[in-house]
Design an enzyme around this catalytic site. Structure first.
Site, PDB file in Angstrom:
ATOM      1  N   HIS A   1      -9.398   0.928   4.960  1.00 34.46           N
ATOM      2  CA  HIS A   1      -8.127   1.157   5.639  1.00 34.46           C
ATOM      3  C   HIS A   1      -8.341   2.085   6.839  1.00 34.46           C
ATOM      4  O   HIS A   1      -9.151   3.002   6.784  1.00 34.46           O
ATOM      5  CB  HIS A   1      -7.098   1.752   4.671  1.00 34.46           C
TER       6      HIS A   1
ATOM      7  N   ASN B   1       0.869  -1.182   0.000  1.00 31.31           N
ATOM      8  CA  ASN B   1       0.000   0.000   0.000  1.00 31.31           C
ATOM      9  C   ASN B   1       0.902   1.226   0.000  1.00 31.31           C
ATOM     10  O   ASN B   1       1.508   1.557   1.018  1.00 31.31           O
ATOM     11  CB  ASN B   1      -0.884  -0.044   1.254  1.00 31.31           C
ATOM     12  N   TRP B   2       0.998   1.881  -1.161  1.00 32.24           N
ATOM     13  CA  TRP B   2       1.926   3.004  -1.279  1.00 32.24           C
ATOM     14  C   TRP B   2       1.357   4.294  -0.687  1.00 32.24           C
ATOM     15  O   TRP B   2       2.061   5.299  -0.621  1.00 32.24           O
ATOM     16  CB  TRP B   2       2.316   3.196  -2.756  1.00 32.24           C
ATOM     17  N   LYS B   3       0.100   4.269  -0.295  1.00 33.48           N
ATOM     18  CA  LYS B   3      -0.547   5.441   0.333  1.00 33.48           C
ATOM     19  C   LYS B   3      -0.326   6.693  -0.510  1.00 33.48           C
ATOM     20  O   LYS B   3      -0.194   6.598  -1.732  1.00 33.48           O
ATOM     21  CB  LYS B   3      -0.047   5.602   1.777  1.00 33.48           C
TER      22      LYS B   3
ATOM     23  N   SER C   1       3.464  -2.489  10.286  1.00 36.67           N
ATOM     24  CA  SER C   1       4.915  -2.528  10.487  1.00 36.67           C
ATOM     25  C   SER C   1       5.551  -3.868  10.127  1.00 36.67           C
ATOM     26  O   SER C   1       6.475  -4.318  10.803  1.00 36.67           O
ATOM     27  CB  SER C   1       5.272  -2.116  11.923  1.00 36.67           C
TER      28      SER C   1
ATOM     29  N   GLU D   1      -5.462  -5.277  10.498  1.00 31.41           N
ATOM     30  CA  GLU D   1      -4.408  -4.289  10.740  1.00 31.41           C
ATOM     31  C   GLU D   1      -4.683  -3.558  12.055  1.00 31.41           C
ATOM     32  O   GLU D   1      -5.449  -2.596  12.087  1.00 31.41           O
ATOM     33  CB  GLU D   1      -4.390  -3.258   9.608  1.00 31.41           C
TER      34      GLU D   1
ATOM     35  N   GLU E   1      -6.759   4.494   7.931  1.00 31.02           N
ATOM     36  CA  GLU E   1      -6.592   5.931   7.655  1.00 31.02           C
ATOM     37  C   GLU E   1      -7.841   6.501   6.995  1.00 31.02           C
ATOM     38  O   GLU E   1      -8.210   7.652   7.232  1.00 31.02           O
ATOM     39  CB  GLU E   1      -5.341   6.140   6.785  1.00 31.02           C
TER      40      GLU E   1
ATOM     41  N   GLY F   1       4.908   1.183   4.808  1.00 32.54           N
ATOM     42  CA  GLY F   1       6.242   1.782   4.697  1.00 32.54           C
ATOM     43  C   GLY F   1       7.262   0.946   3.926  1.00 32.54           C
ATOM     44  O   GLY F   1       7.934   1.450   3.013  1.00 32.54           O
TER      45      GLY F   1
ATOM     46  N   GLY G   1       2.441   1.954  10.831  1.00 30.96           N
ATOM     47  CA  GLY G   1       3.375   3.068  10.696  1.00 30.96           C
ATOM     48  C   GLY G   1       4.077   3.439  11.991  1.00 30.96           C
ATOM     49  O   GLY G   1       4.733   4.463  12.087  1.00 30.96           O
TER      50      GLY G   1
HETATM   51  P1  PGA Z   1       2.870   0.028   7.715  1.00 28.76           P
HETATM   52  O1  PGA Z   1       1.410   0.232   7.080  1.00 28.76           O
HETATM   53  O2  PGA Z   1       3.421  -1.241   7.099  1.00 28.76           O
HETATM   54  O3  PGA Z   1       3.638   1.251   7.313  1.00 28.76           O
HETATM   55  O4  PGA Z   1       2.692  -0.101   9.185  1.00 28.76           O
HETATM   56  C1  PGA Z   1       0.533  -0.837   6.905  1.00 28.76           C
HETATM   57  C2  PGA Z   1      -0.741  -0.348   6.283  1.00 28.76           C
HETATM   58  O5  PGA Z   1      -1.163   0.772   6.587  1.00 28.76           O
HETATM   59  O6  PGA Z   1      -1.351  -1.063   5.481  1.00 28.76           O
END
Ligand code: PGA
Length: 250
Positions: free
Chosen positions: A95, A9-11, A213, A167, A97, A235, A173
């Protein structure tokens, strides 16, 4: 048999030039036939160039979100049909976010999931508890509610197009991961919920990814757990070497 899947997931990272650079590195690093199904989810503006660049590779391109309506006066939004028109048939929904910053709740997510399924898309459905929920012992119930609100009304036939991504919000993150045991405990709970609410076959055939993470140095241990079928990587997916190492961690 359920698939092993690693999705990046490149966000909201990488402009076009940076995306092309990352894709170039990814193509150099990626083994020809990885054991896992590999997916990457760039921003909307980079979906089409990514789809074009990855043609002829096994890597699947996913979107990070979509709107629940087919078309109309929804300024700033993108529909399933639009995604499909640029070669994208997989979408991440729910997600944390999106839930936290864009007020996506169970009701909205149920509509989005239904729209994706109606359009014959594959959904990577994300859910997971906040630290407070875990501390107060509510994490199992919360996850059940998140699944119930958005997914348990789907017909059996829809489940072949659903990938789950657990998640825990406290691990996204933050550099803090759920321990492999914590991940397994929750994934087992999720599979039991599927068995109870949807059926045995769906429970054993649905891939449940862990996200939060995941890095090259912890992926192997997490993916080795019986009910963990891969990962959703934030990330670490922005670095081609790290991402491919995670892809090869089964
Ligand atoms: P992260 O993000 O690997 O940076 O913790 C995971 C995600 O949001 O899917």
């Amino acid at each position: 048999m359920r698939d092993k899947i690693v999705a990046g997931n490149w966000k909201m990272n990488n402009d076009l030039a940076e995306t092309e650079e990352l894709l170039g590195k990814l193509k150099l690093q990626m083994v020809k036939d990885p054991e896992a199904t590999v997916m990457v989810a760039p921003s909307f503006t980079n979906l089409y160039p990514t789809f074009q660049a990855l043609k002829g590779t096994p890597v699947i391109v996913a979107a990070q979100n979509m709107h629940e309506n087919d078309k109309g006066a929804y300024t700033g939004e993108v529909s399933a049909a639009m995604l499909k028109s640029v070669g994208v048939t997989t979408v991440i929904l729910g997600h944390s976010e999106r839930r936290a910053y864009f007020n996506e709740n169970g009701e909205i997510l149920a509509k989005k999931v239904n729209a994706a399924i109606d359009n014959e898309m594959t959904v990577i459905f994300c859910f997971g508890e906040e630290l407070e929920d875990r501390k107060s012992g509510k994490h199992f119930d919360l996850v059940e509610t998140q699944l119930r609100e958005a997914l348990f009304n789907l017909p059996q036939s829809a489940w072949k197009n659903i990938i789950l991504a657990y998640e825990p919000v406290w691990a996204i993150g933050t550099g803090e991961t759920a321990s492999p045991e914590q991940a397994q405990e929750m994934h087992k709970h999720i599979r039991n919920l599927l068995e109870k609410n949807v059926g045995k076959e769906v429970a054993s055939n649905t891939s449940i990814l862990y996200g939060g993470s995941v890095k090259p140095n912890n992926a192997k241990e997490i993916f080795a757990k019986e009910d963990v079928d891969g990962g959703l990587i934030g990330g670490a997916s922005l670095n081609a070497v790290d991402f491919v190492q995670i892809v090869n961690s089964f």
